[in-house]
Scaffold this active site. Structure first.
Site, PDB file in Angstrom:
ATOM      1  N   LYS A  53      12.167   1.237  -6.852  1.00 55.85           N
ATOM      2  CA  LYS A  53      11.406   0.467  -7.839  1.00 55.85           C
ATOM      3  C   LYS A  53      11.469   1.116  -9.220  1.00 55.85           C
ATOM      4  O   LYS A  53      11.561   0.421 -10.240  1.00 55.85           O
ATOM      5  CB  LYS A  53       9.953   0.332  -7.378  1.00 55.85           C
ATOM      6  CG  LYS A  53       9.790  -0.555  -6.142  1.00 55.85           C
ATOM      7  CD  LYS A  53       8.365  -0.526  -5.607  1.00 55.85           C
ATOM      8  CE  LYS A  53       8.241  -1.387  -4.358  1.00 55.85           C
ATOM      9  NZ  LYS A  53       6.909  -1.345  -3.753  1.00 55.85           N
ATOM     10  N   GLN A 105       1.556   1.925  -2.589  1.00 57.57           N
ATOM     11  CA  GLN A 105       2.567   1.747  -1.554  1.00 57.57           C
ATOM     12  C   GLN A 105       1.960   1.863  -0.156  1.00 57.57           C
ATOM     13  O   GLN A 105       1.240   2.814   0.145  1.00 57.57           O
ATOM     14  CB  GLN A 105       3.689   2.779  -1.730  1.00 57.57           C
ATOM     15  CG  GLN A 105       4.823   2.653  -0.749  1.00 57.57           C
ATOM     16  CD  GLN A 105       5.589   1.348  -0.912  1.00 57.57           C
ATOM     17  OE1 GLN A 105       5.785   0.862  -2.012  1.00 57.57           O
ATOM     18  NE2 GLN A 105       6.025   0.784   0.197  1.00 57.57           N
ATOM     19  N   ASP A 150       1.551  -6.764  -6.620  1.00 61.99           N
ATOM     20  CA  ASP A 150       1.998  -6.992  -5.245  1.00 61.99           C
ATOM     21  C   ASP A 150       1.507  -8.341  -4.727  1.00 61.99           C
ATOM     22  O   ASP A 150       2.021  -8.853  -3.728  1.00 61.99           O
ATOM     23  CB  ASP A 150       1.488  -5.879  -4.323  1.00 61.99           C
ATOM     24  CG  ASP A 150       2.596  -4.930  -3.886  1.00 61.99           C
ATOM     25  OD1 ASP A 150       3.781  -5.321  -3.962  1.00 61.99           O
ATOM     26  OD2 ASP A 150       2.284  -3.805  -3.475  1.00 61.99           O
TER      27      ASP A 150
END
Length: 291
Positions: free
Chosen positions: A52, A96, A119
């Site tokens: 990312k 994460q 997200d």
């Protein structure tokens, strides 16, 4: 059979996003800024987060990687989330997953400011998605929509079967494929481990999306000839012939299904790359204040 190549699709969308970022900065705005919070050193999570960071660099965005120890308390992690929520120089961030067992993932998700939840996991954003209102779409389903669009896969009026009902992929995917949009306007069947005669349900699919988390679960005899098959799974399978002792495989038996399907995604090199691109798109959206 046409391979739905995530590398090709991701490259095309990154070029488009990079141009949009250039135009945004040229109008006097700062580059969009994405942060990733990594708790512990899970190898898969480390590799994914590093990817990312690289993606952000490629499209001209700013990225920050925040590494925290695996034994961090939930209280301290929530304090970090609150700090990122208040950071006006940050457009969006992710925590994460998975998190260590002593931390409640739902509590952390609820603590993220919905406007920075790139997200797309916060209940407010999930609700807006269900109502087809402007919001951040969950990254993996969003990436799948991008792939369908890139390859001009017709979804209107098609029967889409989703295998797996997770909150991250299966459930939102079923909503997005049924919504009044393009891609969308499909008739959707959401299946799972308790579905009776799953094979028959799969054989009805014009578009089959496998996200059940079981290696090679979807076999050729479960796929209607000419169906479009999207493989979301990433599973480790022991393989003594590989230096690392394992190989990655999807939820679909690629060799068998490739002889039946009209289109098929590979693993790796398919949906996973598009998940990362969708996160870039959501971050640009956050910078523009479009949520």
């Amino acid at each position: 059979m046409t391979l739905l190549d995530g590398k090709v699709t991701a490259r095309a969308y990154k070029e488009k996003i990079a141009l949009e970022v250039q135009e945004w900065v040229a109008r006097g705005n700062r580059p969009p800024h994405l942060a990733a919070v990594l708790v512990g050193d899970n190898p898969a999570s480390v590799a994914y987060v590093n990817g990312k960071v690289k993606d952000c660099e490629q499209v001209g965005m700013k990225s920050s990687l925040i590494k925290l120890p695996s034994d961090i308390s939930q209280e301290d992690l929530l304090a970090k989330v609150a700090e990122l929520n208040a950071d006006e120089g940050l457009d969006g961030f992710i925590v994460q997953l998975p998190l260590p067992n002593h931390i409640d993932e739902k509590t952390v998700t609820l603590a993220i400011d919905p406007k920075k939840d790139v997200d797309g996991f916060h209940p407010e954003n999930v609700g807006r998605m269900a109502l087809n209102l402007p919001t951040y779409l969950p990254a993996t389903p969003h990436g799948i929509l991008m792939m369908l669009e890139h390859y001009n896969i017709e979804t209107i009026g098609k029967h889409c079967v989703v295998v797996g009902r997770s909150n991250i992929v299966g459930s939102p995917m079923s909503i997005l494929m049924a919504r009044n949009a393009n891609p969308g306007n499909a008739t959707v069947t959401l299946t799972h481990s308790r579905t009776v005669d799953l094979k028959t349900e799969c054989l009805r699919a014009d578009i089959l999306i496998a996200a059940i988390g079981k290696a090679n679960f979807i076999t050729a005899d479960m796929v209607k000839p000419g169906a479009v098959v999207i493989d979301v799974g990433i599973n480790r399978v022991d393989d003594a012939s590989r230096e690392r002792g394992y190989r990655l495989t999807g939820d679909v038996d690629f060799d068998g299904v490739s002889a039946v399907a009209s289109h098929l995604t590979p693993v790796p090199g398919g949906v996973g790359l598009m998940t990362r691109v969708a996160l870039l798109q959501n971050t640009l959206q956050a910078a523009r204040g479009e949520n």
